[in-house]
Design a protein around this motif. Structure first.
Motif: not given
Length: 98
Positions: A10-15, A39-43, A73-79, A87-90
């Protein structure tokens, strides 16, 4: 380095959305002005399973604008130039609607 991340469960990736530094009329906004932590939901992940094994899908979808808590939230660098938060949905406070 990965180019795309598919969240699990149930995780959500946001920018995070960058707030403008000046208005459309050209007035500079002070740094101290309180802006929404949006933030905007990416995935989104597929969802979680309940005790009976039934899939509970994530209520958010790609492209939604959401309100985030101040911390978390957990920071993630993809590029090299893109930073995302996972984030978790809740943990997400709500969806922002125009």
């Amino acid at each position: 380095m990965a180019k795309r991340l598919l969240p699990s469960l149930n995780r959500v990736l946001v920018e995070k959305l960058v707030q403008p530094k000046k208005t459309a009329g050209g007035i500079l906004l002070p740094e101290t002005s309180k802006q929404l932590n949006a933030a905007k939901v990416v995935a989104v992940g597929p969802g979680e399973r309940d005790k009976a094994g039934n899939l509970i899908p994530v209520a958010l979808k790609e492209g939604d604008t959401v309100l985030l808590p101040e911390y978390g939230g957990t920071e993630v660098k993809l590029a090299a130039d893109k930073e995302y938060l996972l984030f978790r949905e809740h943990d997400i406070l709500g969806t922002l609607v125009d």
